[in-house]
Design a protein around this motif. Structure first.
Motif, PDB file in Angstrom:
ATOM      1  N   GLY A  22       0.802  -1.210   0.000  1.00 36.85           N
ATOM      2  CA  GLY A  22       0.000   0.000   0.000  1.00 36.85           C
ATOM      3  C   GLY A  22       0.835   1.260   0.000  1.00 36.85           C
ATOM      4  O   GLY A  22       2.035   1.258  -0.281  1.00 36.85           O
ATOM      5  N   ASN A  26      -3.898   4.878   1.390  1.00 35.68           N
ATOM      6  CA  ASN A  26      -4.812   3.750   1.557  1.00 35.68           C
ATOM      7  C   ASN A  26      -5.832   3.929   2.674  1.00 35.68           C
ATOM      8  O   ASN A  26      -6.908   3.340   2.627  1.00 35.68           O
ATOM      9  N   SER A 156     -10.575  -6.086  -8.205  1.00 33.82           N
ATOM     10  CA  SER A 156     -10.415  -5.190  -7.049  1.00 33.82           C
ATOM     11  C   SER A 156      -8.982  -5.216  -6.518  1.00 33.82           C
ATOM     12  O   SER A 156      -8.437  -4.175  -6.143  1.00 33.82           O
ATOM     13  N   THR A 157      -8.351  -6.390  -6.508  1.00 33.15           N
ATOM     14  CA  THR A 157      -6.960  -6.485  -6.054  1.00 33.15           C
ATOM     15  C   THR A 157      -6.032  -5.779  -7.032  1.00 33.15           C
ATOM     16  O   THR A 157      -5.082  -5.097  -6.620  1.00 33.15           O
ATOM     17  N   PHE A 160      -6.235  -2.097  -6.479  1.00 32.48           N
ATOM     18  CA  PHE A 160      -5.499  -1.726  -5.268  1.00 32.48           C
ATOM     19  C   PHE A 160      -4.000  -1.640  -5.557  1.00 32.48           C
ATOM     20  O   PHE A 160      -3.338  -0.667  -5.202  1.00 32.48           O
ATOM     21  N   LYS A 163      -2.619   1.355  -7.570  1.00 30.80           N
ATOM     22  CA  LYS A 163      -2.462   2.635  -6.876  1.00 30.80           C
ATOM     23  C   LYS A 163      -0.996   2.902  -6.557  1.00 30.80           C
ATOM     24  O   LYS A 163      -0.614   4.043  -6.290  1.00 30.80           O
ATOM     25  N   ASN A 234      -9.959  -5.703   4.014  1.00 27.36           N
ATOM     26  CA  ASN A 234      -9.924  -4.241   3.873  1.00 27.36           C
ATOM     27  C   ASN A 234     -11.196  -3.639   4.465  1.00 27.36           C
ATOM     28  O   ASN A 234     -11.971  -2.954   3.792  1.00 27.36           O
ATOM     29  N   SER A 237     -12.324   0.065   3.947  1.00 34.14           N
ATOM     30  CA  SER A 237     -12.813   0.503   2.633  1.00 34.14           C
ATOM     31  C   SER A 237     -14.108  -0.199   2.251  1.00 34.14           C
ATOM     32  O   SER A 237     -14.885   0.321   1.440  1.00 34.14           O
TER      33      SER A 237
END
Length: 253
Positions: A22, A26, A156-157, A160, A163, A234, A237
C-alpha cells in the motif's frame, strides 16, 4: 530512515499506517473523516510509496522509522491506527513509545505468525509482469501490466495494486518484500501492553480467527475485539461508515 509523509488538519494527532503493497493514501477514508478535528499524519512505510528503499524489512526497523518520524515532528501524544502490516507496526510501537500512545486501533490483523501464504497469487502476478536488467526494474505500460495480472487476480486487487504503479514502475520494493515476506507474516511476542486497544475485524476475513483471540489478550490484556459484518480484510474501505463510527466511539470514550 526519513519516511515520506503528509499532514493535514489541526488538533490531537492521529497517525495512519497502511498495509503491505500500500501507500499513505490507503487509509484516506479515515483521514478525511477526522481531519476536521484532528491533525492527521499519513505515512509511507519503508519500501512503499515515496519512502526510501532498504534491504532490511521487519517490524523492529519499521517501528524505529516511525519513532524517528514522531520525534522529528515533536509529537508528544498520538492516536495510532494501523491496518494489516501497519497494524503490526503499531503493535510493535507499544514497546518503544508506550507513554506517547493515547489510543491504539488495529484493523484486521493479530499479533501472530501467519502460516498461510495469502499473497501467493499477488507474487505470481507481479513477477509475471515485472522484469529486471542489472537489478533495475524495466518500465512497462500500465495496460500491459493490467492485462497480465488479470490472469491471476481479481479486478479489485489489481486496482489496489495499481495505486502503487506510477510512471510505469512499482512504488514498492518488490524484490525486498518478496525476500522478507516471512518477516512480514511473522511476529515476535511483545511485552504485554496494559492499556485498552481496539481490534476491528471483517466478518469475512481470516486474519483475526477465534483461535487468535488468546494471542491478542496475552499481549493486550485489555483489548476489545469488534467484528464488522459484510467486510473482508480491507474492512475500512468495504464498510467505512461502520469502521469510522467504531473509531470515533473508541477515541472519544
Amino acid at each position: 530512515m526519513k519516511l515520506n509523509y503528509k499532514i493535514q488538519g489541526q488538533g490531537p494527532t492521529i497517525l495512519l499506517l497502511h498495509g503491505l503493497f500500500g501507500n499513505l493514501d490507503n487509509l484516506g477514508i479515515i483521514a478525511r473523516a477526522f481531519n476536521h478535528q484532528y491533525q492527521i499524519i499519513q505515512v509511507d512505510l519503508r519500501n512503499h510509496g515515496l519512502s526510501p528503499w532498504s534491504n532490511n524489512m521487519n517490524y523492529t526497523v519499521m517501528a524505529e522509522d516511525i519513532v524517528e518520524l514522531i520525534q522529528s515532528l515533536a509529537v508528544e501524544e498520538l492516536i495510532i491506527i494501523g491496518h494489516s502490516m501497519g497494524g503490526k507496526v503499531a503493535m510493535r510501537l507499544t514497546e518503544m513509545i508506550p507513554t506517547r500512545i493515547k489510543s491504539l486501533i488495529i484493523l484486521d490483523i493479530a499479533p501472530v505468525i501467519y502460516t498461510a501464504d495469502s499473497h501467493s497469487q499477488v507474487f505470481k502476478a507481479i513477477n509475471a509482469c515485472t522484469s529486471y536488467i542489472q537489478g533495475q526494474q524495466v518500465p512497462n505500460d500500465r495496460n500491459t501490466v493490467q492485462q497480465v495480472m488479470i490472469q491471476y487476480l481479481s479486478q479489485s486487487t489489481i486496482q489496489f495494486l495499481l495505486k502503487s504503479y506510477k510512471s510505469d514502475h512499482w512504488l514498492f520494493n518488490f524484490p525486498v518484500i518478496e525476500k522478507h515476506y516471512s518477516d512480514i507474516l511473522g511476529w515476535q511476542d511483545i511485552t504485554p501492553y496494559y492499556q485498552p486497544v481496539l481490534f476491528i475485524k471483517g466478518s469475512h476475513s481470516e486474519y483475526i480467527k477465534q483461535e487468535y483471540h488468546s494471542d491478542i489478550l496475552n499481549q493486550f490484556p485489555y483489548a476489545v475485539i469488534e467484528t464488522v459484518e459484510s467486510a473482508g480484510h480491507n474492512v475500512h474501505s468495504e464498510q467505512p461508515q461502520t469502521v469510522i463510527a467504531l473509531i470515533e466511539q473508541w477515541i472519544n470514550h
